[in-house]
Design an enzyme around this catalytic site. Structure first.
Site, PDB file in Angstrom:
ATOM      1  N   ASN A   1      -7.383  -2.905  14.769  1.00 38.09           N
ATOM      2  CA  ASN A   1      -8.884  -2.965  14.428  1.00 38.09           C
ATOM      3  C   ASN A   1      -8.762  -4.154  13.602  1.00 38.09           C
ATOM      4  O   ASN A   1     -10.184  -4.231  12.919  1.00 38.09           O
ATOM      5  CB  ASN A   1      -9.404  -1.787  13.910  1.00 38.09           C
ATOM      6  CG  ASN A   1      -8.955  -1.037  12.485  1.00 38.09           C
ATOM      7  OD1 ASN A   1      -8.034  -1.737  12.004  1.00 38.09           O
ATOM      8  ND2 ASN A   1      -9.323  -0.279  12.100  1.00 38.09           N
TER       9      ASN A   1
ATOM     10  N   ASP B   1       0.655  -1.087   0.067  1.00 40.40           N
ATOM     11  CA  ASP B   1      -0.096   0.074   0.063  1.00 40.40           C
ATOM     12  C   ASP B   1       0.985   1.328   0.062  1.00 40.40           C
ATOM     13  O   ASP B   1       2.148   1.105   0.317  1.00 40.40           O
ATOM     14  CB  ASP B   1      -0.981  -0.033   1.299  1.00 40.40           C
ATOM     15  CG  ASP B   1      -0.413  -0.385   2.539  1.00 40.40           C
ATOM     16  OD1 ASP B   1       1.035  -0.458   2.552  1.00 40.40           O
ATOM     17  OD2 ASP B   1      -1.017  -0.815   3.538  1.00 40.40           O
TER      18      ASP B   1
ATOM     19  N   HIS C   1      -7.204  -4.629  10.754  1.00 46.37           N
ATOM     20  CA  HIS C   1      -7.030  -4.530   9.189  1.00 46.37           C
ATOM     21  C   HIS C   1      -5.568  -5.002   8.721  1.00 46.37           C
ATOM     22  O   HIS C   1      -4.939  -5.368   9.543  1.00 46.37           O
ATOM     23  CB  HIS C   1      -7.153  -2.883   8.786  1.00 46.37           C
ATOM     24  CG  HIS C   1      -5.698  -2.018   9.308  1.00 46.37           C
ATOM     25  ND1 HIS C   1      -6.037  -0.960   9.966  1.00 46.37           N
ATOM     26  CD2 HIS C   1      -4.688  -2.057   9.121  1.00 46.37           C
ATOM     27  CE1 HIS C   1      -4.846  -0.391  10.147  1.00 46.37           C
ATOM     28  NE2 HIS C   1      -3.986  -0.931   9.517  1.00 46.37           N
TER      29      HIS C   1
HETATM   30  C1  GLP Z   1      -0.641   0.203   8.762  1.00 47.59           C
HETATM   31  C2  GLP Z   1      -0.376  -0.862   7.524  1.00 47.59           C
HETATM   32  C3  GLP Z   1      -0.300  -2.054   7.823  1.00 47.59           C
HETATM   33  C4  GLP Z   1       0.295  -2.267   8.938  1.00 47.59           C
HETATM   34  C5  GLP Z   1      -0.630  -1.916  10.156  1.00 47.59           C
HETATM   35  C6  GLP Z   1      -0.249  -2.238  11.591  1.00 47.59           C
HETATM   36  O1  GLP Z   1      -1.474   1.046   8.832  1.00 47.59           O
HETATM   37  N1  GLP Z   1      -0.957  -0.205   6.441  1.00 47.59           N
HETATM   38  O2  GLP Z   1       0.116  -2.746   6.685  1.00 47.59           O
HETATM   39  O3  GLP Z   1       0.280  -3.873   9.067  1.00 47.59           O
HETATM   40  O4  GLP Z   1      -1.022  -0.821   9.956  1.00 47.59           O
HETATM   41  O5  GLP Z   1       0.999  -1.069  11.940  1.00 47.59           O
HETATM   42  P1  GLP Z   1       2.150  -1.545  12.978  1.00 47.59           P
HETATM   43  O6  GLP Z   1       2.845  -2.654  12.566  1.00 47.59           O
HETATM   44  O7  GLP Z   1       2.708  -0.157  12.959  1.00 47.59           O
HETATM   45  O8  GLP Z   1       1.354  -1.394  14.284  1.00 47.59           O
END
Ligand code: GLP
Length: 235
Positions: free
Chosen positions: A130, A64, A132
């Site tokens: 959440n 992304d 995602h």
């Molecule tokens: C972000 C990314 C994801 C990532 C997630 C968790 O927004 N787009 O690919 O896995 O959120 O982030 P983090 O690893 O910093 O907790």
């Protein structure tokens, strides 16, 4: 789903990197690895940067990018990948979506074709608190292809730590869809800290529902989840 629980974040990075490395060494040509951003894979990338592994046969494709940020913007995922991996490890070719395009929908379509043409052998993933994955927020269709998504306030707040202030966090992103991610032959998801414990429990034990996008992974035939003890605390 297979999973592994390790004690601390350091071991998490080492174990996950070793799994990646096994794939890279096993397939001598034409390997495509899907890469993620966020803090979850940072330790894995540190291990990778310290190694001397030949990756000249490996193509990478990221999940992304924020809409509106140019590849040289300090908080873009292009910059993140350069700083955490690409400056140190030489790949055959690396791709991310372009967030500074005039038509983000057309860019999404172009990227979807590219990802499908390449075919992802192994996809590295983190998980949002959440539930995602990539930027597929709750409510996203399980069939979604690469698309433009509006980030939830909780995701913008969670990612604020990479920016000076909340208003600087973009409102939209281009993300591989859940359907795109499910096309990967193998998936390797890494999660650490108590902040992820509920999402991890829902992903692994809850019903498959778009309320928690990561639950789609229950339907994938080859998923390995690597957790530290805090992220696994509610299992
Ligand atoms: C972000 C990314 C994801 C990532 C997630 C968790 O927004 N787009 O690919 O896995 O959120 O982030 P983090 O690893 O910093 O907790």
């Amino acid at each position: 789903m297979k999973w592994m629980i390790v004690e601390k974040a350091e071991a998490l990075a080492q174990v996950t990197y070793q799994l990646l490395k096994n794939e890279i060494q096993r397939q001598e040509e034409g390997l495509t690895i899907g890469l993620a951003t966020g803090s979850s894979p940072v330790g894995v990338y540190e291990e990778w940067c310290q190694d001397t592994l030949d990756c000249s046969h490996v193509t990478t494709v990221n999940l992304d990018e924020y809409v509106g940020l140019s590849p040289t913007h300090p908080q873009s995922y292009h910059t993140f990948m350069k700083e955490h991996l690409f400056n140190a490890v030489a790949f055959k070719k690396s791709y991310l979506p372009f967030g500074d395009t005039e038509d983000a929908h057309a860019e999404s379509e172009r990227y979807e074709h590219l990802v499908r043409k390449l075919g992802v052998d192994l996809q590295l993933l983190g998980i949002g608190s959440n539930g995602h994955i990539a930027f597929n927020e709750p409510g996203t269709s399980f069939d979604a292809t690469t698309h433009v998504t509006k980030l939830t306030e909780s995701t913008r707040e969670a990612n604020q730590r990479f920016f000076d202030k909340l208003e600087d966090v973009p409102s939209h992103a281009i993300t591989m869809g859940l359907g795109t991610i499910m096309e990967a032959k193998k998936i390797l998801l890494v999660a650490s800290s108590a902040r992820k414990a509920e999402a991890v429990r829902d992903m692994m034990e809850g019903p498959a529902t778009t309320d928690c996008p990561a639950t789609i992974l229950q339907r994938h035939a080859d998923v390995m989840i690597v957790l530290d003890e805090e992220a696994a605390a509610l299992l």
